[in-house]
Design a protein around this motif. Structure first.
Motif, short mmCIF file in Angstrom:
data_model
loop_
_atom_site.label_atom_id
_atom_site.label_comp_id
_atom_site.label_asym_id
_atom_site.label_seq_id
_atom_site.Cartn_x
_atom_site.Cartn_y
_atom_site.Cartn_z
N ASN A 20 0.80 -1.22 0.00
CA ASN A 20 0.00 0.00 0.00
C ASN A 20 0.84 1.28 0.00
OD1 ASN A 20 -2.51 1.08 -0.19
ND2 ASN A 20 -2.83 1.23 2.03
N ILE B 282 3.02 4.55 -1.70
CA ILE B 282 2.70 5.57 -2.69
C ILE B 282 3.97 5.89 -3.48
CG2 ILE B 282 1.91 7.94 -3.03
CD1 ILE B 282 0.50 7.61 -0.25
N LEU B 283 3.87 5.77 -4.80
CA LEU B 283 5.03 6.09 -5.65
C LEU B 283 5.14 7.59 -5.79
CD1 LEU B 283 7.23 5.34 -7.78
CD2 LEU B 283 5.39 5.34 -9.47
N GLU B 284 6.30 8.13 -5.42
CA GLU B 284 6.52 9.56 -5.61
C GLU B 284 7.73 9.79 -6.50
OE1 GLU B 284 7.53 12.10 -2.34
OE2 GLU B 284 6.96 13.86 -3.49
N ILE B 285 7.51 10.49 -7.59
CA ILE B 285 8.64 10.85 -8.46
C ILE B 285 9.09 12.24 -8.02
CG2 ILE B 285 9.41 11.15 -10.84
CD1 ILE B 285 7.07 9.32 -11.66
N LEU C 54 6.62 6.02 -0.68
CA LEU C 54 6.22 6.53 0.63
C LEU C 54 5.28 5.53 1.31
CD1 LEU C 54 5.35 10.18 -0.44
CD2 LEU C 54 7.56 9.31 0.30
N GLU D 288 -1.11 5.80 3.57
CA GLU D 288 -1.83 6.42 4.69
C GLU D 288 -0.91 7.35 5.46
OE1 GLU D 288 -5.17 5.58 5.68
OE2 GLU D 288 -5.37 4.32 3.92
N GLU E 42 -0.60 10.46 5.02
CA GLU E 42 -1.32 11.67 5.35
C GLU E 42 -2.34 11.35 6.43
OE1 GLU E 42 -4.02 14.97 3.11
OE2 GLU E 42 -2.82 13.61 1.92
N ALA F 159 -5.41 11.48 8.93
CA ALA F 159 -6.77 11.98 8.78
C ALA F 159 -6.90 13.30 9.53
CB ALA F 159 -7.75 10.97 9.34
N LYS F 160 -7.25 14.34 8.79
CA LYS F 160 -7.36 15.66 9.42
C LYS F 160 -8.73 15.79 10.07
CE LYS F 160 -3.92 17.83 6.59
NZ LYS F 160 -3.54 18.85 5.66
N ASP G 37 -11.76 15.74 7.83
CA ASP G 37 -12.17 14.45 7.26
C ASP G 37 -13.08 13.72 8.22
OD1 ASP G 37 -10.59 15.12 5.26
OD2 ASP G 37 -9.14 13.49 5.46
N SER H 132 -17.01 12.71 7.62
CA SER H 132 -17.42 11.32 7.38
C SER H 132 -18.33 10.78 8.46
CB SER H 132 -16.18 10.43 7.26
OG SER H 132 -15.38 10.61 8.39
N GLU I 74 1.31 14.43 -10.93
CA GLU I 74 1.09 13.92 -12.29
C GLU I 74 -0.14 14.57 -12.92
OE1 GLU I 74 3.01 11.66 -13.91
OE2 GLU I 74 4.36 11.78 -12.22
N GLU J 236 -10.73 23.65 1.63
CA GLU J 236 -10.83 22.49 2.51
C GLU J 236 -11.88 21.49 1.99
OE1 GLU J 236 -8.85 21.67 4.64
OE2 GLU J 236 -9.83 20.24 5.99
N ARG K 119 -10.40 19.72 -0.96
CA ARG K 119 -9.37 18.77 -0.51
C ARG K 119 -10.02 17.50 0.03
NH1 ARG K 119 -7.01 16.70 3.73
NH2 ARG K 119 -8.42 17.74 5.17
N ILE K 120 -11.06 17.67 0.84
CA ILE K 120 -11.74 16.52 1.42
C ILE K 120 -12.37 15.67 0.32
CG2 ILE K 120 -13.69 15.81 2.87
CD1 ILE K 120 -12.98 18.19 4.71
N ARG L 21 -11.26 11.89 -0.17
CA ARG L 21 -12.27 10.87 0.09
C ARG L 21 -12.42 9.96 -1.13
NH1 ARG L 21 -17.78 12.95 2.41
NH2 ARG L 21 -16.49 13.55 4.17
N ARG M 92 -7.67 8.20 0.52
CA ARG M 92 -6.42 8.61 1.15
C ARG M 92 -5.19 7.90 0.58
NH1 ARG M 92 -9.27 9.96 5.86
NH2 ARG M 92 -8.69 8.21 7.16
N LYS M 93 -5.33 7.37 -0.65
CA LYS M 93 -4.15 6.86 -1.35
C LYS M 93 -3.60 8.03 -2.14
CE LYS M 93 -5.55 2.11 -1.69
NZ LYS M 93 -6.46 1.22 -2.39
N GLY M 94 -2.39 7.86 -2.66
CA GLY M 94 -1.81 8.93 -3.48
C GLY M 94 -1.43 10.13 -2.65
N ALA N 56 -0.81 12.89 -7.28
CA ALA N 56 0.12 11.87 -7.80
C ALA N 56 -0.15 10.56 -7.08
CB ALA N 56 1.56 12.30 -7.59
N GLY N 57 0.28 9.47 -7.68
CA GLY N 57 0.23 8.17 -7.01
C GLY N 57 -1.07 7.42 -7.17
#
Lengths: 199, 139
Positions: free
Chosen positions: A123, A125-128, A184, A187, A189, A191-192, A195, A199, B32, B49, B52-53, B57, B61-63, B108-109
């Motif tokens: 899981n 994350i590819l970062e270039i 990287l 997850e 980042e 959860a702010k 979020d 949710s 990208e 915000e 962004r959410i 969502r 939360r990937k990438g 990206a990602g």
């Protein structure tokens, strides 16, 4: 290693904003050719020819042979292309003149090959981090792109400039410690509060 | 929480001008894919915000997401049912001045289809037209 492509260009006398606009209206792109051993020459390139050439090189760094009427041929590479950020129209092109027997520095794109273990299994994350790297080489040794195999790259692994594949006659000019590709932790980042509330 | 400056040199500013196109921050610099504005307007901290959410969502939360704009400009408002005059109102919120061409978010990602849908959802939160852009590989 690099192959070359040919592009027909015209020399132009007029420079400046209004003449450039006239050129663009006539479906041509103002361009310039400059180099270490010659004075800058203002050029005009046909829009169709230019787009066709860009499609043929497909983002790889290539030696471009400029065919100038009356002035013979010139070896060059595409240093910069200006585009309108909204219409994506080509506005201007810079060609850097080179000599076949002289080394020069150029930005070469980095191309990722394969699928990383870290992304597939863990899981990640590819970062270039660097989409291009600066190299110094002769025209005959110019790599179209630096191909990097990332299939063995796991989470938190990084490929730096020092770890890029060694190519014959090519010297990397960026610092050896500069990151190029990283996987990287997924997850990463957190959860702010927004979020959680949403949710 | 909505983005806002930690402190400002001047509490209130004049309206200013939104003429012209974005001169900087109008290309994909980090990711990208990107969300680029095509018209002009103000983008409040809350809208940034919300967008962004929406992106995060959809991407589960990937990438990785980069926010390329920041709400620097204080916007004042008078309280409801107050007569005109008595000076300028108090600061209500902050907004980013967006001109055509400004790159708002970069991604990206994740696969392109996911990034495109995420940007479509983010665009729905914004008061101006945007488009989805992909890093130019041809040059």
């Amino acid at each position: 290693m690099s192959t070359s492509t040919t592009l027909k260009v015209l020399s132009r006398e007029e420079t400046g904003r209004s003449s450039s606009r006239r050129l663009r209206k006539a479906n041509q792109i103002p361009a310039i050719l400059y180099g270490k051993h010659s004075d800058p020459v203002a050029l005009a390139v046909g829009n169709k020819d230019f787009v066709k050439m860009l499609r043929s090189i497909a983002g790889r760094k290539t030696i471009i042979e400029l065919e100038r009427e009356g002035s013979g041929k010139a070896l060059s590479f595409l240093q910069e292309v200006q585009r309108d950020p909204i219409t994506d129209r080509f506005l201007h092109a810079d060609f850097q003149e080179i000599h076949a027997d002289e080394k020069f520095e150029v930005e070469v794109p980095v191309v990722v090959k394969g699928s990383s273990v870290g992304v597939r299994m863990h899981n990640g994350i590819l970062e270039i981090a660097s989409h291009s790297v600066r190299v110094r080489c002769l025209a005959k040794n110019l790599p179209g792109a630096i191909e990097v195999d990332i299939s063995n790259l796991d989470v938190e692994d990084t490929i730096k400039v020092g770890g890029l594949p060694a190519l014959e006659g090519v010297e990397y000019r960026d610092p050896a410690g500069q990151a190029v590709i990283a996987i990287l932790v997924g997850e990463a980042e957190e959860a702010k509060p927004g979020d959680a509330a949403a949710s | 929480m909505a983005l806002a400056p930690a402190r400002t040199k001047y509490r209130k500013v004049m309206k200013g001008s939104r003429a012209g196109n974005a001169k900087g921050g109008n290309t994909i610099a980090f990711g990208e894919y990107g969300l680029q504005s095509l018209t002009r307007g103000g983008m409040t901290g809350r809208q940034i915000e919300a967008a962004r959410i929406a992106i995060n969502r959809h991407m589960k939360r990937k990438g990785k997401v980069w926010i390329r704009v920041f709400p620097h400009k204080p916007i004042t408002q008078k309280p409801a049912e107050v007569r005109m005059g008595s000076g300028k109102g108090s600061v209500d919120h902050y907004e980013a001045v967006i001109k055509p061409g400004a790159m708002l978010f970069e991604i990206a990602g994740v696969p392109q289809s996911i990034a495109k849908e995420a940007c479509r959802l983010a665009d729905a939160k914004l008061p101006f037209h945007c488009r989805f852009v992909v890093r130019d590989q041809s040059v």
